[in-house]
Design an enzyme around this catalytic site. Structure first.
Site, mmCIF file in Angstrom:
data_model
loop_
_atom_site.group_PDB
_atom_site.id
_atom_site.type_symbol
_atom_site.label_atom_id
_atom_site.label_comp_id
_atom_site.label_asym_id
_atom_site.label_seq_id
_atom_site.Cartn_x
_atom_site.Cartn_y
_atom_site.Cartn_z
ATOM 1 N N GLY A 26 0.827 -1.187 0.000
ATOM 2 C CA GLY A 26 0.000 0.000 0.000
ATOM 3 C C GLY A 26 0.863 1.239 0.000
ATOM 4 O O GLY A 26 2.022 1.208 0.422
ATOM 5 N N HIS A 40 -2.870 7.399 7.039
ATOM 6 C CA HIS A 40 -1.880 8.319 6.448
ATOM 7 C C HIS A 40 -2.537 9.608 5.968
ATOM 8 O O HIS A 40 -1.950 10.685 6.070
ATOM 9 C CB HIS A 40 -1.172 7.669 5.252
ATOM 10 C CG HIS A 40 0.023 6.860 5.603
ATOM 11 N ND1 HIS A 40 1.152 7.403 6.188
ATOM 12 C CD2 HIS A 40 0.289 5.552 5.422
ATOM 13 C CE1 HIS A 40 2.055 6.450 6.361
ATOM 14 N NE2 HIS A 40 1.558 5.312 5.910
ATOM 15 N N GLN A 90 2.874 9.949 1.497
ATOM 16 C CA GLN A 90 4.165 9.275 1.582
ATOM 17 C C GLN A 90 5.108 9.654 0.443
ATOM 18 O O GLN A 90 6.305 9.400 0.530
ATOM 19 C CB GLN A 90 3.979 7.758 1.603
ATOM 20 C CG GLN A 90 3.318 7.267 2.872
ATOM 21 C CD GLN A 90 3.165 5.765 2.835
ATOM 22 O OE1 GLN A 90 2.162 5.247 2.354
ATOM 23 N NE2 GLN A 90 4.178 5.067 3.332
ATOM 24 N N CYS A 98 5.858 0.020 7.515
ATOM 25 C CA CYS A 98 5.484 1.148 6.672
ATOM 26 C C CYS A 98 6.686 1.563 5.833
ATOM 27 O O CYS A 98 7.804 1.620 6.342
ATOM 28 C CB CYS A 98 5.034 2.314 7.558
ATOM 29 S SG CYS A 98 4.511 3.778 6.647
ATOM 30 N N LEU A 99 6.437 1.843 4.563
ATOM 31 C CA LEU A 99 7.518 2.268 3.680
ATOM 32 C C LEU A 99 8.147 3.577 4.149
ATOM 33 O O LEU A 99 9.314 3.844 3.867
ATOM 34 C CB LEU A 99 7.003 2.411 2.244
ATOM 35 C CG LEU A 99 6.483 1.126 1.599
ATOM 36 C CD1 LEU A 99 5.890 1.411 0.231
ATOM 37 C CD2 LEU A 99 7.583 0.083 1.506
ATOM 38 N N HIS A 139 -4.638 1.332 7.634
ATOM 39 C CA HIS A 139 -3.278 1.882 7.697
ATOM 40 C C HIS A 139 -3.118 3.029 6.701
ATOM 41 O O HIS A 139 -2.628 4.110 7.052
ATOM 42 C CB HIS A 139 -2.275 0.752 7.402
ATOM 43 C CG HIS A 139 -0.845 1.186 7.391
ATOM 44 N ND1 HIS A 139 0.042 0.821 8.376
ATOM 45 C CD2 HIS A 139 -0.136 1.923 6.503
ATOM 46 C CE1 HIS A 139 1.232 1.336 8.092
ATOM 47 N NE2 HIS A 139 1.148 2.011 6.949
ATOM 48 N N GLU A 140 -3.530 2.810 5.453
ATOM 49 C CA GLU A 140 -3.344 3.827 4.410
ATOM 50 C C GLU A 140 -4.264 5.024 4.618
ATOM 51 O O GLU A 140 -3.861 6.168 4.406
ATOM 52 C CB GLU A 140 -3.538 3.225 3.012
ATOM 53 C CG GLU A 140 -2.565 2.111 2.663
ATOM 54 C CD GLU A 140 -1.087 2.458 2.813
ATOM 55 O OE1 GLU A 140 -0.720 3.644 2.700
ATOM 56 O OE2 GLU A 140 -0.288 1.541 3.053
#
Length: 171
Positions: free
Chosen positions: A45, A134, A50, A88-89, A130-131
């Site tokens: 994701g 963000h 991000q 997380c990226l 999660h996304e």
């Protein structure tokens, strides 16, 4: 085009995203770039903040079905609370257990501007939550226990210093 993924400590990750007003070629290109960036990372994701873009745009691929998600809203969280490890990226090499509802009902627009309502469970439900977090400036490390936060605080502080140093170089 593969875009730079912003790291923990970059202020853009804490901003609330704004709704997309129109789906045009620029937005479709953004989606393509986000997909390429996510798969290259690799991740399941990616949210627009991000990559430094303050718009309500998310992509998710947890099950071989790529979702291009615009202006998502969680309509309902239900099912039992489950604890599972998340990463997380934007927070590399840190994985922590996070408690979330096991199921969600989400409404969003697809890239054609059509409204989609979807119920999800398992990893997909977790990825949606999660996304979408963000988009509200919330990171998964905000949801871990205080004890775990203290244990990872040095790693987070180092990531923040590196992100701020990178930002200073850009100016």
């Amino acid at each position: 085009m593969i875009l730079e993924i912003k790291k923990y400590g970059d202020p853009v990750l804490r901003k609330k995203s704004i709704e997309v007003e129109k789906i045009d070629e620029n937005l479709k290109q953004l989606l393509k770039d986000m997909i390429e960036t996510m798969y290259d990372a690799p991740g399941v994701g990616l949210a627009a903040p991000q990559i430094g873009i303050n718009k309500k745009v998310v992509i998710i691929d947890t099950d071989g079905k790529l979702r291009k998600i615009i202006n998502p809203v969680i309509l309902e969280r239900f099912g039992e609370e489950e604890i599972a490890e998340e990463g997380c990226l934007s927070i590399p090499n840190i994985y922590e257990k996070v408690k979330r509802p096991s199921k969600v009902k989400v409404k969003y627009l697809n890239e054609d501007g059509l409204e989609v309502t979807e119920e999800a469970d398992g990893l997909l439900a977790r990825a949606f939550q999660h996304e979408i977090d963000h988009l509200d400036g919330v990171l998964f490390v905000d949801k871990v226990s205080n004890i775990r936060k203290r244990l990872i605080s040095n790693k987070l502080a180092k990531l923040k210093r590196e992100a701020l140093k990178a930002l200073a170089k850009e100016k």
